[in-house]
Design a protein around this motif. Structure first.
Motif, PDB file in Angstrom:
ATOM      1  N   GLU A  15     106.708  58.748 -45.985  1.00  0.00           N
ATOM      2  CA  GLU A  15     105.630  59.148 -45.092  1.00  0.00           C
ATOM      3  C   GLU A  15     104.296  58.550 -45.555  1.00  0.00           C
ATOM      4  O   GLU A  15     104.093  58.315 -46.750  1.00  0.00           O
ATOM      5  N   PRO A  16     103.375  58.323 -44.615  1.00  0.00           N
ATOM      6  CA  PRO A  16     102.088  57.742 -44.983  1.00  0.00           C
ATOM      7  C   PRO A  16     101.147  58.725 -45.654  1.00  0.00           C
ATOM      8  O   PRO A  16     100.277  58.330 -46.442  1.00  0.00           O
ATOM      9  N   TYR A  17     101.269  60.005 -45.340  1.00  0.00           N
ATOM     10  CA  TYR A  17     100.406  61.051 -45.904  1.00  0.00           C
ATOM     11  C   TYR A  17     101.286  62.197 -46.380  1.00  0.00           C
ATOM     12  O   TYR A  17     102.266  62.559 -45.722  1.00  0.00           O
ATOM     13  N   SER A  18     100.915  62.766 -47.518  1.00  0.00           N
ATOM     14  CA  SER A  18     101.666  63.912 -48.027  1.00  0.00           C
ATOM     15  C   SER A  18     100.695  64.963 -48.529  1.00  0.00           C
ATOM     16  O   SER A  18      99.605  64.648 -49.025  1.00  0.00           O
ATOM     17  N   HIS A  19     101.089  66.214 -48.384  1.00  0.00           N
ATOM     18  CA  HIS A  19     100.308  67.330 -48.907  1.00  0.00           C
ATOM     19  C   HIS A  19     100.913  67.753 -50.243  1.00  0.00           C
ATOM     20  O   HIS A  19     102.091  68.124 -50.302  1.00  0.00           O
ATOM     21  N   ARG A  20     100.101  67.700 -51.285  1.00  0.00           N
ATOM     22  CA  ARG A  20     100.601  68.003 -52.626  1.00  0.00           C
ATOM     23  C   ARG A  20      99.667  68.981 -53.338  1.00  0.00           C
ATOM     24  O   ARG A  20      98.455  68.917 -53.185  1.00  0.00           O
ATOM     25  N   LEU A  51     102.175  66.907 -37.250  1.00  0.00           N
ATOM     26  CA  LEU A  51     100.732  67.072 -37.419  1.00  0.00           C
ATOM     27  C   LEU A  51     100.047  65.772 -37.018  1.00  0.00           C
ATOM     28  O   LEU A  51     100.669  64.698 -37.013  1.00  0.00           O
ATOM     29  N   ALA A  52      98.771  65.881 -36.666  1.00  0.00           N
ATOM     30  CA  ALA A  52      97.982  64.705 -36.302  1.00  0.00           C
ATOM     31  C   ALA A  52      97.364  64.108 -37.561  1.00  0.00           C
ATOM     32  O   ALA A  52      96.839  64.825 -38.411  1.00  0.00           O
ATOM     33  N   VAL A  53      97.431  62.797 -37.694  1.00  0.00           N
ATOM     34  CA  VAL A  53      96.871  62.094 -38.855  1.00  0.00           C
ATOM     35  C   VAL A  53      96.110  60.848 -38.373  1.00  0.00           C
ATOM     36  O   VAL A  53      96.347  60.353 -37.259  1.00  0.00           O
TER      37      VAL A  53
END
Length: 530
Positions: free
Chosen positions: A62-67, A116-118
């Motif tokens: 994925e291009p964005y991740s929540h960590r 989600l929107a990114v």
């Protein structure tokens, strides 16, 4: 590039002049008048070309991740050539990106469908996260994709792991990604762009449900060739999965030709080498070369900004770097990247050219990956031991020669390191393209820096003014490092200007347009090969 395709945008000479702002470089580069694709040009073109077709990109990463971290949950823009490049494309075109949600806080920041929107600072497209179990990751990702297909496709002498349960998991996860792509398209017409060797079976499952959809897969790594590929027990099934695509893309034409040779030797199919097509069971697949670029303007703008300058200063302070030159390596801890060979060349450099002792410092980003596999754990241990040996023999108290960074970095941090490095050593043993080389050049609109580049990368076909090396030749890599470190500033700037000129001739937007154009049109003009 296809002839007759109209491109909007500014000329190469004008773009380089604006980016560099240097009279001498303007004079050097203004000879080119070819128009270039940029984000806005791609957006305008895609709006008309897609004309009602939904665009869905599917990849494992994925291009964005929540960590989670010490300061709470953070949304990271993940580094890596594939995701950085495709993020730029979808920001321009819109659409949906289906990918594995791998962040430890991803589910909390997605809706019930994983969407989600990114990006968060200006939403441009939808990220549709898919949840994989630990077993899926162990067998589909680490087991078959990276334990079998990855070593099979790279000439690095690691035996592939061929396990029936891994293969079955790979097929099941591909089926789930296909189902997710179909859900995002709905009943509308659409284009599905599959990314890389993780998803070789996906097109067949999509086409079984929606044969009308246009589907392409871009294979980002080398193709192993018929003699190597035939050891795979499930070779026919995997080839059929790939041939379900309407277009199958590679970085280099020779990889595409190698794929055609593999099909000709393994399947009953009509293989046309001149037109680069395969006809099997009533379906035609076009095999094409689309050498991928990167978001040159976006990376250059960021690298020239105050935030990046501050981040570069923080890195220098954090690592305690002295006033001498800094050389840089940015890699995953993967056996294809040639990190042990690079470290051996650094040792030879300091032995053969002692003037660099106490002056040169090396920063190696080595992001851990695929730690489930013993080959990767062994590589990590070897890299650590070599780094310790270099620091023992050539470092001093409070000032190591080699700084080894072994954790994930946000892409903004990677760009800051690109600006820090006087030299980037990009020396994989075998690679499809290698976008680190292109990102480094994109991050140097100041014309600073120099590139030592493995001949065994796709990027070496374009970057002729880099210091090209055989990464297995320790002596030659050491000599190349000394040469670029000793090059007068004016000559180094001329070489970097030439690299940037070549880079701007084929950006990520050119790549996306050419791939989409081929998928959307599928008319006879494309059957002449590329």
């Amino acid at each position: 590039m296809e002839q007759g395709v109209q491109r909007s945008g500014t000329s190469l000479g004008a773009r380089l002049s604006d980016a560099l702002g240097l009279a001498a470089d303007r004079q050097l580069l203004l000879h080119s008048s070819r128009d270039l694709m940029d984000a806005e040009s791609l957006r305008v073109w895609a709006r008309d070309a897609l004309s009602g077709n939904r665009l869905v990109v599917v990849s494992n990463r994925e291009p964005y991740s929540h960590r989670r971290g010490p300061g709470g949950v953070r949304m990271n823009r993940n580094p890596g050539g594939l995701v950085v490049a495709l993020d730029a494309v979808l920001r321009a075109t819109g659409g949906t990106w289906v990918a594995h949600g791998s962040g430890d806080a991803d589910e909390e920041y997605s809706d019930k469908r994983g969407r989600l929107a990114v990006p968060e600072d200006g939403p441009a497209y939808t990220l549709a996260r898919q949840w994989l179990s630990e077993g899926d990751v162990r067998r589909y990702y680490a087991g078959f994709a990276n334990g079998a297909l990855w070593p099979l496709s790279h000439l690095v002498f690691v035996r592939p792991r061929l396990d029936e349960l891994d293969w079955e998991s790979y097929r099941q996860v591909n089926r789930r990604f296909a189902r997710a792509a179909l859900e995002e398209v709905g009943r509308d017409p659409g284009v599905v762009l599959l990314q890389d060797y993780h998803l070789a079976m996906c097109a067949g499952y999509i086409k079984a449900e929606r044969p009308d959809l246009r589907v392409a897969l871009f294979w980002h790594i080398p193709w192993p060739g018929p003699d190597v590929f035939r050891v795979l027990p499930w070779k026919e099934a995997l080839l059929d999965g790939l041939l379900a695509n309407d277009v199958l893309g590679f970085h280099l034409r020779e990889h595409g030709m190698s794929f055609l040779e593999t099909v000709a030797s393994e399947l009953e199919a009509r293989v046309d080498f001149a037109r680069m097509t395969v006809d099997r069971r009533g379906h035609t697949t076009r095999i094409r070369a689309f050498p991928i670029g990167t978001d040159v303007d976006g990376i250059a703008r960021h690298s020239s900004g105050a935030a990046c300058r501050a981040a570069t200063a923080r890195w220098r302070e954090r690592l305690g770097l002295g006033p001498g030159p800094v050389a840089l390596g940015v890699d995953r801890l993967d056996y294809t990247k040639g990190i042990p060979e690079r470290f051996q060349a650094l040792r030879r450099l300091l032995e053969k050219y002692p003037r660099w002792r106490g002056s040169l410092q090396f920063v190696q980003v080595g992001v851990p990956t695929r730690v489930e596999l013993p080959e990767y754990r062994e590589l990590t241990a070897r890299v650590e031991a070599l780094a310790q040996g270099l620091n023992r023999d050539f470092g001093s108290v409070g000032r190591p020669f080699l700084h080894l960074i072994k954790h994930d970095l946000d892409f903004a941090d990677v760009v800051a390191l690109y600006r820090l490095g006087n030299v980037a050593a990009v020396t994989p043993l075998h690679d499809g393209m290698n976008l680190v080389a292109k990102e480094y050049v994109a991050a140097r609109p100041d014309l600073g820096g120099a590139l030592v580049l493995s001949r065994f990368t796709g990027a070496a076909r374009e970057f002729r003014t880099a210091a090209l090396v055989n990464p297995y030749d320790t002596e030659a890599v050491a000599d190349a490092m000394d040469e670029v470190l000793s090059t007068p500033t004016s000559e180094a700037r001329r070489r970097m200007a030439a690299l940037r000129e070549r880079l701007l001739r084929n950006t990520i937007y050119d790549w996306a347009k050419d791939l989409l154009d081929c998928v959307l049109r599928l008319d006879p003009q494309f059957e002449e090969g590329r």
